[in-house]
Structure formats: structure tokens, C-alpha cells
Motif scaffolding. Structure first.
Motif, PDB file in Angstrom:
ATOM      1  N   LEU A  61     -19.330   9.481  -9.367  1.00 54.20           N
ATOM      2  CA  LEU A  61     -18.402   9.060  -8.325  1.00 54.20           C
ATOM      3  C   LEU A  61     -18.341   7.541  -8.222  1.00 54.20           C
ATOM      4  CD1 LEU A  61     -19.038  11.627  -5.439  1.00 54.20           C
ATOM      5  CD2 LEU A  61     -17.036  11.451  -6.938  1.00 54.20           C
ATOM      6  N   THR A  62     -19.478   6.879  -8.419  1.00 51.63           N
ATOM      7  CA  THR A  62     -19.496   5.413  -8.365  1.00 51.63           C
ATOM      8  C   THR A  62     -18.625   4.818  -9.465  1.00 51.63           C
ATOM      9  OG1 THR A  62     -21.711   5.349  -7.371  1.00 51.63           O
ATOM     10  CG2 THR A  62     -20.962   3.369  -8.500  1.00 51.63           C
ATOM     11  N   LEU A  63     -18.764   5.335 -10.684  1.00 51.79           N
ATOM     12  CA  LEU A  63     -17.965   4.825 -11.797  1.00 51.79           C
ATOM     13  C   LEU A  63     -16.476   5.096 -11.581  1.00 51.79           C
ATOM     14  CD1 LEU A  63     -20.224   5.923 -14.796  1.00 51.79           C
ATOM     15  CD2 LEU A  63     -19.911   3.608 -13.920  1.00 51.79           C
ATOM     16  N   VAL A  64     -16.163   6.323 -11.176  1.00 49.17           N
ATOM     17  CA  VAL A  64     -14.759   6.688 -10.987  1.00 49.17           C
ATOM     18  C   VAL A  64     -14.143   5.904  -9.841  1.00 49.17           C
ATOM     19  CG1 VAL A  64     -13.267   8.566 -10.203  1.00 49.17           C
ATOM     20  CG2 VAL A  64     -14.915   8.969 -12.023  1.00 49.17           C
ATOM     21  N   TRP A  65     -14.870   5.795  -8.730  1.00 45.31           N
ATOM     22  CA  TRP A  65     -14.318   5.119  -7.567  1.00 45.31           C
ATOM     23  C   TRP A  65     -14.188   3.617  -7.791  1.00 45.31           C
ATOM     24  CZ3 TRP A  65     -11.294   6.620  -4.109  1.00 45.31           C
ATOM     25  CH2 TRP A  65     -11.111   5.901  -2.913  1.00 45.31           C
ATOM     26  N   ALA A  66     -15.084   3.035  -8.582  1.00 51.92           N
ATOM     27  CA  ALA A  66     -14.961   1.608  -8.898  1.00 51.92           C
ATOM     28  C   ALA A  66     -13.667   1.346  -9.653  1.00 51.92           C
ATOM     29  CB  ALA A  66     -16.163   1.151  -9.722  1.00 51.92           C
ATOM     30  N   ALA A  67     -13.377   2.183 -10.652  1.00 47.89           N
ATOM     31  CA  ALA A  67     -12.155   1.990 -11.434  1.00 47.89           C
ATOM     32  C   ALA A  67     -10.915   2.291 -10.608  1.00 47.89           C
ATOM     33  CB  ALA A  67     -12.193   2.876 -12.677  1.00 47.89           C
ATOM     34  N   PHE A  68     -10.916   3.436  -9.921  1.00 48.01           N
ATOM     35  CA  PHE A  68      -9.722   3.818  -9.176  1.00 48.01           C
ATOM     36  C   PHE A  68      -9.486   2.905  -7.982  1.00 48.01           C
ATOM     37  CE2 PHE A  68      -7.939   6.130  -5.540  1.00 48.01           C
ATOM     38  CZ  PHE A  68      -6.680   6.396  -6.044  1.00 48.01           C
ATOM     39  N   GLY A  69     -10.540   2.618  -7.205  1.00 49.52           N
ATOM     40  CA  GLY A  69     -10.381   1.789  -6.017  1.00 49.52           C
ATOM     41  C   GLY A  69      -9.853   0.410  -6.344  1.00 49.52           C
ATOM     42  N   PHE A  70     -10.396  -0.210  -7.375  1.00 58.36           N
ATOM     43  CA  PHE A  70      -9.958  -1.562  -7.735  1.00 58.36           C
ATOM     44  C   PHE A  70      -8.540  -1.561  -8.272  1.00 58.36           C
ATOM     45  CE2 PHE A  70      -9.418  -5.147 -10.551  1.00 58.36           C
ATOM     46  CZ  PHE A  70      -9.972  -6.202  -9.841  1.00 58.36           C
ATOM     47  N   VAL A  71      -8.263  -0.684  -9.249  1.00 59.75           N
ATOM     48  CA  VAL A  71      -6.947  -0.683  -9.889  1.00 59.75           C
ATOM     49  C   VAL A  71      -5.856  -0.292  -8.895  1.00 59.75           C
ATOM     50  CG1 VAL A  71      -5.538   0.401 -11.674  1.00 59.75           C
ATOM     51  CG2 VAL A  71      -7.886  -0.282 -12.183  1.00 59.75           C
ATOM     52  N   ALA A  72      -6.111   0.755  -8.082  1.00 57.11           N
ATOM     53  CA  ALA A  72      -5.096   1.200  -7.122  1.00 57.11           C
ATOM     54  C   ALA A  72      -4.812   0.119  -6.091  1.00 57.11           C
ATOM     55  CB  ALA A  72      -5.567   2.483  -6.435  1.00 57.11           C
ATOM     56  N   SER A  73      -5.853  -0.519  -5.563  1.00 56.47           N
ATOM     57  CA  SER A  73      -5.647  -1.562  -4.562  1.00 56.47           C
ATOM     58  C   SER A  73      -4.954  -2.776  -5.165  1.00 56.47           C
ATOM     59  CB  SER A  73      -6.989  -1.974  -3.946  1.00 56.47           C
ATOM     60  OG  SER A  73      -7.554  -0.909  -3.216  1.00 56.47           O
ATOM     61  N   ARG A  74      -5.300  -3.126  -6.397  1.00 57.61           N
ATOM     62  CA  ARG A  74      -4.654  -4.283  -7.018  1.00 57.61           C
ATOM     63  C   ARG A  74      -3.179  -4.005  -7.294  1.00 57.61           C
ATOM     64  NH1 ARG A  74      -3.298  -7.028 -11.625  1.00 57.61           N
ATOM     65  NH2 ARG A  74      -3.949  -9.227 -11.727  1.00 57.61           N
ATOM     66  N   MET A  75      -2.865  -2.790  -7.734  1.00 56.47           N
ATOM     67  CA  MET A  75      -1.467  -2.447  -7.981  1.00 56.47           C
ATOM     68  C   MET A  75      -0.666  -2.482  -6.679  1.00 56.47           C
ATOM     69  SD  MET A  75      -1.108  -1.689 -11.301  1.00 56.47           S
ATOM     70  CE  MET A  75       0.176  -0.465 -11.496  1.00 56.47           C
ATOM     71  N   ALA A  76      -1.221  -1.894  -5.612  1.00 51.01           N
ATOM     72  CA  ALA A  76      -0.535  -1.912  -4.320  1.00 51.01           C
ATOM     73  C   ALA A  76      -0.446  -3.339  -3.781  1.00 51.01           C
ATOM     74  CB  ALA A  76      -1.272  -1.013  -3.332  1.00 51.01           C
ATOM     75  N   PHE A  77      -1.489  -4.144  -4.000  1.00 50.43           N
ATOM     76  CA  PHE A  77      -1.538  -5.531  -3.533  1.00 50.43           C
ATOM     77  C   PHE A  77      -0.359  -6.315  -4.094  1.00 50.43           C
ATOM     78  CE2 PHE A  77      -3.095  -9.831  -3.151  1.00 50.43           C
ATOM     79  CZ  PHE A  77      -3.928  -9.824  -2.036  1.00 50.43           C
ATOM     80  N   HIS A  78      -0.151  -6.244  -5.403  1.00 47.88           N
ATOM     81  CA  HIS A  78       0.927  -7.002  -6.035  1.00 47.88           C
ATOM     82  C   HIS A  78       2.290  -6.387  -5.744  1.00 47.88           C
ATOM     83  CE1 HIS A  78      -1.323 -10.005  -8.358  1.00 47.88           C
ATOM     84  NE2 HIS A  78      -2.275  -9.089  -8.450  1.00 47.88           N
ATOM     85  N   ALA A  79       2.347  -5.061  -5.637  1.00 53.92           N
ATOM     86  CA  ALA A  79       3.633  -4.424  -5.341  1.00 53.92           C
ATOM     87  C   ALA A  79       4.130  -4.824  -3.958  1.00 53.92           C
ATOM     88  CB  ALA A  79       3.500  -2.909  -5.448  1.00 53.92           C
ATOM     89  N   LEU A  80       3.244  -4.882  -2.971  1.00 56.67           N
ATOM     90  CA  LEU A  80       3.647  -5.247  -1.618  1.00 56.67           C
ATOM     91  C   LEU A  80       4.009  -6.720  -1.506  1.00 56.67           C
ATOM     92  CD1 LEU A  80       1.035  -3.163   0.405  1.00 56.67           C
ATOM     93  CD2 LEU A  80       3.509  -2.797   0.324  1.00 56.67           C
ATOM     94  N   LEU A  81       3.462  -7.545  -2.391  1.00 59.12           N
ATOM     95  CA  LEU A  81       3.857  -8.953  -2.433  1.00 59.12           C
ATOM     96  C   LEU A  81       5.084  -9.175  -3.311  1.00 59.12           C
ATOM     97  CD1 LEU A  81       0.403 -10.764  -2.653  1.00 59.12           C
ATOM     98  CD2 LEU A  81       1.900 -10.550  -0.675  1.00 59.12           C
ATOM     99  N   GLN A  82       5.682  -8.053  -3.761  1.00 58.60           N
ATOM    100  CA  GLN A  82       6.863  -8.075  -4.626  1.00 58.60           C
ATOM    101  C   GLN A  82       6.610  -8.860  -5.899  1.00 58.60           C
ATOM    102  OE1 GLN A  82      10.324  -9.285  -2.394  1.00 58.60           O
ATOM    103  NE2 GLN A  82      10.159  -7.595  -0.930  1.00 58.60           N
ATOM    104  N   GLN A  83       5.421  -8.646  -6.445  1.00 55.19           N
ATOM    105  CA  GLN A  83       5.049  -9.220  -7.730  1.00 55.19           C
ATOM    106  C   GLN A  83       4.931  -8.093  -8.750  1.00 55.19           C
ATOM    107  OE1 GLN A  83       1.376 -11.209  -6.825  1.00 55.19           O
ATOM    108  NE2 GLN A  83       2.363 -12.814  -5.622  1.00 55.19           N
ATOM    109  N   GLU A  84       4.813  -8.461 -10.010  1.00 56.71           N
ATOM    110  CA  GLU A  84       4.698  -7.448 -11.054  1.00 56.71           C
ATOM    111  C   GLU A  84       3.356  -6.736 -10.940  1.00 56.71           C
ATOM    112  OE1 GLU A  84       4.799  -7.011 -15.932  1.00 56.71           O
ATOM    113  OE2 GLU A  84       5.011  -8.969 -14.967  1.00 56.71           O
ATOM    114  N   ALA A  85       3.406  -5.421 -10.827  1.00 50.88           N
ATOM    115  CA  ALA A  85       2.201  -4.605 -10.748  1.00 50.88           C
ATOM    116  C   ALA A  85       1.992  -3.935 -12.098  1.00 50.88           C
ATOM    117  CB  ALA A  85       2.327  -3.560  -9.634  1.00 50.88           C
ATOM    118  N   SER A  86       1.138  -4.504 -12.915  1.00 50.46           N
ATOM    119  CA  SER A  86       0.930  -4.045 -14.281  1.00 50.46           C
ATOM    120  C   SER A  86      -0.386  -3.301 -14.393  1.00 50.46           C
ATOM    121  CB  SER A  86       0.954  -5.230 -15.253  1.00 50.46           C
ATOM    122  OG  SER A  86       0.525  -4.849 -16.532  1.00 50.46           O
TER     123      SER A  86
END
Length: 259
Positions: A61-86
Motif C-alpha cells: 500500500l505504501t508503494l502504490v499510494w506513493a505513486a498514485f497520490g503524487f501523480v494524481a495530485s500533480r496532474m490535478a494541480f497543473h490541470a486546475l492551474l490550466q497548465q499542461e498535465a502530462s
């Protein structure tokens, strides 16, 4: 001259829901990826011998949540700032701060697991104080999950250089945990209300047949990240894009205000 109206919880929810709806494909992809990843971690733990099942479950769970939590939050972070979410850039950013993401993930999984097991332990006991202790553990778990909603966006902001230490370096993981605690304690209970709204939408979607896999994780990532961005904007650290549906107030011309 017109200035944006003050940000409210309603505006934050509108921004989060709007960003999720505008990037619906991204939100669905995040939800499916997160659901499959967690299901895989649980499956791996279920196939291991009983004597090592709990340590394997924690590590998975630690490995999975580290990858998912970071990537999902970063994608949402840039999308809400109307930046490219790659996806590729998010995975590269995860590789650059894998140790920080793993430490934060381990902290979140351990905190939720201990409080959840505590609530389950007291709920199965027939003591006279079992009910109060179970309720206390459940409230502490809810408060901890509320803090976790802030922790990933704050870590992303630190990795993006938006939040810096006085010496110009990146804040450590404990700074994200501490700041999340301060925000949940000192601010209005907006994050809890955002999580309640997420839960209501998730339950409604599951009852209607859409399912939590398509709605829950992605929507939660967008709403909690939107609230964190509003807090960062209030502190003057980021500039949020204008919300077309947000009302504005007319303050008049500068000359008329100086009279």
C-alpha cells in the motif's frame, strides 16, 4: 476596474468540480488507475502467507499510494492551474522525489491503519468504554484523512518551488504534514466539507450504476487539490486562473476611490 470576489467554499467546490468536468477523461483515468493499483496491492497481500501478510500489505500500500497520490495530485494541480498535465512529466517528477513520496505515503498509511485498527479493536470489545473509544478513534481517523487531503498538494507545491524554506531549499516531508495539520486546525472546516461532498457524489454515482471506479479517486484528487490551491492563493504563493462562473464586484475607477 473590477476585482475578483472573495473565494468561498462554494467557489472552491465550483472550481474543483469544474476542473474535474473539464478534464473528465483525466479524472476517470486517475480513478481507474488508483482503483486498479489498490486492488493489486490488496491482491498481492492476500496471496502471501498469513504470518507476513500485514507487513506485505503495508509495504504494498505504501508503494502504490506513493505513486498514485503524487501523480494524481500533480496532474490535478497543473490541470486546475490550466497548465499542461502530462503523465510522463508527472512520472519523471515522481522519480526525482521518490524518497519524499515514500516517506509521506508510509506516514499516511501507518496513521490511517493504526487508527482504523484501533476503532475495530474497541468496536469488537464488550467493555463499558468501548463505544466512546471507538468513536474517538473514528473521529481521529476522519481528522487524519482530512489532513492527508492537504499533504500531497503541499508536497507538490514544495517540489514545484512554490513553497520554499528561508534558505531557498525545498521543505521536508514533515513540513507538509505540519502545515496540513495547521490548516485543518486553524482554518474553517472546508476540507471536511469537501470530503463530505466527494463522499455524497461517490455514493450517488455508485447507487446510479456509474460506480466508484469512474468517479471517486479522481474527483477527490481534484477537490482537495482545488482547496489547497485556494489556500496557497490566499497566501500569495500562486495565482489562480479566473473562474468564468465566479461573480465579480465592481469597485469603481481608482480616481473615484481616492476621493
Amino acid at each position: 476596474m473590477r476585482e475578483p470576489a472573495p473565494v468561498t467554499l462554494r467557489g472552491t467546490l465550483r472550481r474543483g468540480f469544474g476542473g474535474w468536468w473539464d478534464r473528465l477523461g483525466l479524472g476517470v483515468a486517475i480513478s481507474i488507475a488508483g482503483s486498479l493499483a489498490v486492488s493489486g496491492a490488496l491482491g498481492v497481500a492476500a496471496l502471501t502467507p498469513l504470518r507476513v501478510r500485514w507487513p506485505i500489505l503495508f509495504v504494498a500500500l505504501t508503494l502504490v499510494w506513493a505513486a498514485f497520490g503524487f501523480v494524481a495530485s500533480r496532474m490535478a494541480f497543473h490541470a486546475l492551474l490550466q497548465q499542461e498535465a502530462s503523465w510522463i512529466e508527472s512520472i519523471r517528477a515522481l522519480r526525482g522525489c521518490a524518497a519524499r513520496a515514500l516517506r509521506l505515503s508510509a506516514c499516511q498509511v501507518a496513521g490511517a491503519g493504526l487508527l482504523g485498527l484501533g476503532a475495530l479493536f474497541y468496536a469488537t470489545r464488550g467493555w463499558s468504554v468501548s463505544m466512546p473509544l471507538t468513536a474517538l478513534c473514528a473521529l481521529m481517523l476522519a481528522h487524519w484523512l482530512a489532513q492527508c487531503g492537504y499533504q500531497w498538494p503541499l508536497l507538490i507545491a514544495a517540489e514545484e518551488g512554490i513553497i520554499q524554506r528561508p534558505d531557498g531549499g525545498r521543505p521536508r516531508v514533515r513540513a507538509a504534514v505540519r502545515n496540513a495539520l495547521l490548516l485543518t486546525v486553524t482554518q474553517r472546516p472546508d476540507l471536511c466539507l469537501v470530503q463530505v461532498a466527494t463522499a455524497c457524489v461517490t455514493v450517488a454515482s455508485a447507487a446510479s450504476g456509474v460506480g466508484i471506479v469512474l468517479i471517486g479517486p479522481g474527483l477527490a484528487a481534484f477537490l482537495t487539490t482545488a482547496l489547497a490551491l485556494v489556500r496557497l492563493s490566499a497566501a500569495g504563493l500562486v495565482t489562480l486562473p479566473p473562474d468564468p462562473s465566479e461573480p465579480v464586484r465592481d469597485t469603481g475607477w481608482p480616481a473615484s476611490r481616492d476621493r
